[in-house]
Design an enzyme around this catalytic site. Structure first.
Site, PDB file in Angstrom:
ATOM      1  N   HIS A   1      -3.156   1.675   2.801  1.00  0.00           N
ATOM      2  CA  HIS A   1      -3.802   0.509   2.205  1.00  0.00           C
ATOM      3  C   HIS A   1      -3.461   0.337   0.730  1.00  0.00           C
ATOM      4  CE1 HIS A   1      -6.805   3.648   1.102  1.00  0.00           C
ATOM      5  NE2 HIS A   1      -6.917   2.918   0.014  1.00  0.00           N
TER       6      HIS A   1
ATOM      7  N   ASP B   1      -3.814   5.823   8.122  1.00  0.00           N
ATOM      8  CA  ASP B   1      -3.710   5.315   6.750  1.00  0.00           C
ATOM      9  C   ASP B   1      -2.728   6.185   5.978  1.00  0.00           C
ATOM     10  OD1 ASP B   1      -4.112   3.881   4.491  1.00  0.00           O
ATOM     11  OD2 ASP B   1      -6.110   4.663   4.054  1.00  0.00           O
TER      12      ASP B   1
ATOM     13  N   SER C   1      -7.634   6.953  -3.982  1.00  0.00           N
ATOM     14  CA  SER C   1      -6.978   6.733  -2.697  1.00  0.00           C
ATOM     15  C   SER C   1      -5.501   7.071  -2.791  1.00  0.00           C
ATOM     16  CB  SER C   1      -7.136   5.276  -2.266  1.00  0.00           C
ATOM     17  OG  SER C   1      -8.410   5.046  -1.739  1.00  0.00           O
TER      18      SER C   1
END
EC number: 3.4.21.-
Length: 787
Positions: A590, A640, A738
């Site tokens: 993402h 992811d 992230s």
């Protein structure tokens, strides 16, 4: 009836109206007007004047009414209570509260990626009712201050030293004339809290002093080559300790008391020692120096920082970093570690070992120092803390052994051998003449990581083989005199360690794990052609529970995935990433899925965003290719994972090196892993400029589901996910982390990429752990693309 009808047409045709006359005869228009005025007389003039006055009055009344209506409408639109509650936004209080509640519910209900730009901006605008600058620390040169508004600095009688920035607000870096904030520029160590030498203490303290500093963060920034400046720690950080380097060994002790007081504790250094074992890994060389007084070694002691003092540690000229020799060994230690916490030493004295025929002798020597001893009977001595190979949790045991004889008389030569091996179980021969007792260590320079084992002696003259227990994850140590005429043999029985000085740490060692076989030995594989998973600059020791600023070069594989701004002239941090070889980095899907290749920039070797002059500069590269996992779902954040290829290959440096990949599919349950990144310090909080690190335990997926259930959430956690965090919260990743690495240390001392930070609900909340992508499930897919 007929007469008017007959007369009207005649009148219409015979008489013309003034307007018609005007059209027909423009020159006679004034005659027509005079006739009309004469016919109407004075009554028409009065009517016209009344109509004009009525029109003027109507216009004035209309203006007054419009003004009143506008004032009333403005009062209804902007009531006073809304001005107090919403500032300049102009939103009614009821609608503001309802929208804020909706935002809170929406932000806490859905999975939110731990990247920047993950939260709606309306919530931040509504919460920014009263604009305040958070009192975070700032510095200009060697002057420490606090960020605040200019009027706050003037009101508190402070001194403006520079400008600081908090989000979009510019403030004043204000310093006050407090004793704790004064830093004298001419002193190298200013306002520190020295501790007493360890020789004067009956035992070390139970725990280091932890200064509680509200609103401060630990920032360890380079301040020139060869000098490390350690800043005050934050509210959740413990005090930072700076230890002096141990002086090298000397060839001869000054007095006999030095020899008997400590077996390997000479006064000063005048010799050169190196590893003579072909299987040894670390090579350390020291310069020859003049012999100094013995008391100088006792004056070097631990020092603690207090707010906002500095501890400057210059590097000695004769100090060289240990090199790495790639040798095929079953296990290898990592780099030497920098201590951050004093150990708690306790003694255990099990019963003496049984005597064994002297034909059994086993030893591995890496460093041997031989000097003549004087004629003094052996006395109970204090073993020193040996210098450990970094990454090994077993410390080397040092003791003094005299040749076997019937009486306690002089000996011609005394050999002291300090050994650090990398096997989990080794056999240690001990030549014994008199029973000694392990006391507290006297040298503060050398610190073991988890345990220090020392062999005590008895009155017999036979050699006793002992097998040390594997106390930690790397090695056990042995010491003794090796006779060349006897071949080492392996004993068939195990005896307990005679005297063990254990050290309690906050690291989860192998002894605390129920079964090492249940976890499985995690094998690592390198995607690069060079060595992986070994930091060369920083020397990590025990993991610190609780977030703090990382040391420069401690995580050389940490990268910053950035998004270009201002037409490509600059870039801003978006996510983290991990360097896996000279061309590829791994990050979350993402983070780059919605960006073009031209919008992505990769920065490696970065440490502090706010400073450019660091020990080693960072490297920023463009992106040539991105590979997002084909099964990536932006709704559930499954799969992811993404790979990004750099435009140009990197040249590895001390602060730039790759991380290993897990080769075996181990669950890693119970291991402690470290999360690193430049994410927010709290949910919706400020962004740090220095790389942060935090240690979190890895939990099973079933336990992760139950934790979410206790928090009122029902989440699907497949095996491609990996959960890490505490049930009570407090330590977690947050927005901006992230794509960053969740790294763990394998049994061979290398760091491997256990996970990629993916998503979470909130930050560091109870029963809401952080969720990562389990890399062991994707190792074949990664190697397929990067090789």
């Amino acid at each position: 009836m007929k007469q008017p009808t007959l007369i009207r047409p005649r009148l219409r045709h015979r008489r013309s109206t003034p307007a018609a006359a005007t059209k027909m005869c423009p020159k006679r228009h004034w005659l027509v007007n005079n006739r009309a005025a004469g016919s109407r007389g004075s009554g028409g003039a009065a009517a016209r004047s009344r109509r004009s006055l009525d029109q003027i009055v109507e216009v004035l009344v209309a203006l007054i009414v419009v003004n009143c209506l506008a004032t009333a409408a403005a009062a209804l639109i902007t009531p006073p209570d809304s001005l107090e509650s919403l500032g300049s936004l102009g939103i009614p209080s009821s609608s503001a509260s309802s929208s804020e509640d909706d935002d809170d519910m929406s932000s806490g209900f859905y999975r939110i990626p731990h990247r920047l730009e993950g939260y709606p901006q309306l919530q931040q605008l509504q919460r920014g009712q009263n604009f305040k600058i958070s009192p975070k620390p700032c510095s200009f040169g060697r002057v420490e201050g606090t960020c605040m508004f200019v009027w706050e600095c003037i009101k508190s009688e402070g001194k403006h030293v520079g400008m600081c920035v908090d989000s979009f607000m510019f403030g004043s870096c204000c310093t006050h004339n407090y004793t704790d904030n004064i830093v004298l520029p001419q002193t190298a160590f200013s306002y520190t809290r020295p501790t007493k030498p360890l020789t004067l203490r009956p035992r070390p303290p139970a725990a280091p002093y932890k200064p509680m500093i509200s609103g401060m963060t630990t920032i360890e920034r380079p301040h020139g080559a060869g000098t490390l400046v350690i800043r005050p720690s934050g509210p959740h950080h413990q005090g930072t300790l700076a230890r002096p380097h141990p002086p090298p060994y000397q060839s001869k002790p000054t007095t006999a008391s030095d020899l008997h007081g400590s077996a390997s504790h000479p006064s000063s250094s005048s010799s050169s020692s190196s590893s003579s074992n072909p299987n040894s890994i670390w090579h350390t060389s020291t310069q020859q120096q003049q012999q100094q007084q013995h008391q100088q070694n006792q004056q070097n002691h631990w020092q603690m920082t207090t707010e906002p003092s500095f501890i400057t540690k210059p590097r000695p000229t004769g100090w060289t970093k240990p090199g790495i020799v790639n040798l095929p060994m079953p296990a290898r230690p990592s780099k030497p570690s920098k201590p951050t916490k004093k150990p708690i030493v306790y003694d255990r004295t099990p019963p003496p070992p049984p005597s064994v025929p002297p034909s059994t002798s086993t030893s591995t020597t890496s460093t041997s120092l031989i000097w003549p001893a004087q004629t003094h009977p052996p006395q109970p001595h204090r073993p020193t803390r040996p210098q450990l190979s970094p990454g090994t949790s077993l410390a080397a045991s040092s003791s003094s052994h005299w040749p076997s004889s019937t009486t306690s008389t002089t000996s011609s030569t005394t050999s002291t051998t300090t050994t650090t091996t990398t096997t989990r179980r080794t056999t240690t021969p001990t030549t014994t003449t008199r029973r000694t007792t392990t006391n507290k260590p006297t040298r503060p320079y050398q610190r073991p990581t988890t345990a220090t084992s020392s062999s005590s002696t008895s009155t017999t003259s036979s050699k006793t083989p002992t097998t040390t227990r594997p106390i930690s994850s790397s090695s056990s140590s042995s010491s003794g005199i090796v006779t060349s005429s006897q071949r080492p043999t392996q004993p068939t029985h195990r005896t307990p360690v005679l005297a063990t000085s254990g050290i309690e740490t906050n690291e989860i060692s192998d002894s605390s794990i129920p079964d090492a076989g249940a976890l499985g030995h995690v094998k690592t594989i390198s995607a690069a052609r060079s060595e992986c998973g070994v930091p060369t600059l920083a020397r990590p020791e025990t993991r610190i529970v609780g977030g703090k600023s990382a040391a420069f070069g401690r995580w050389p594989w940490q990268v910053s995935v950035r998004r270009t701004s201002f037409f490509g002239f600059s870039s801003t941090h978006r996510c983290g990433g991990a360097l896996i070889n000279e061309n590829w980095i791994a990050t979350a899907g993402h983070c780059v899925d919605d960006l073009l290749i031209s919008q992505i920039r990769i920065r490696v070797g970065e440490y502090d965003f706010s400073h450019v002059q660091e020990q080693l500069p960072y490297i920023e590269r463009g992106v040539a290719k991105k590979v997002v996992h084909p099964k990536y779902s932006f709704l559930t954040y499954e799969y992811d994972l993404a790979l990004v290829k750099l435009e140009q290959p990197l040249e590895f440096a001390p602060h730039v090196s790759p991380i290993c990949l897990p080769e075996t599919d181990s669950l890693l349950i119970g291991m402690n892993a470290t999360v690193t990144g430049w994410g927010r310090l709290s949910e919706g909080g400020t962004l740090p400029s220095v790389l942060q690190e935090v240690s979190v335990p890895i939990v099973s997926n079933d336990n992760c589901k139950s934790m979410f259930m206790r928090a009122g959430r029902q989440e699907f956690i497949p095996d491609i996910f990996l959960c890490a965090g505490y049930e009570t919260g407090g330590q977690d990743s947050c927005q901006g982390d992230s794509g960053g690495p969740l790294q763990a240390k394998s049994q061979d001392g290398r760091f491997f990429l256990a996970g990629i930070i993916s998503w979470g609900i909130g930050c560091a909340e109870a029963n809401l752990p952080g969720v990562c992508t389990r890399i062991s499930k994707f190792t074949p897919w990664i190697l397929e693309h990067v090789r």
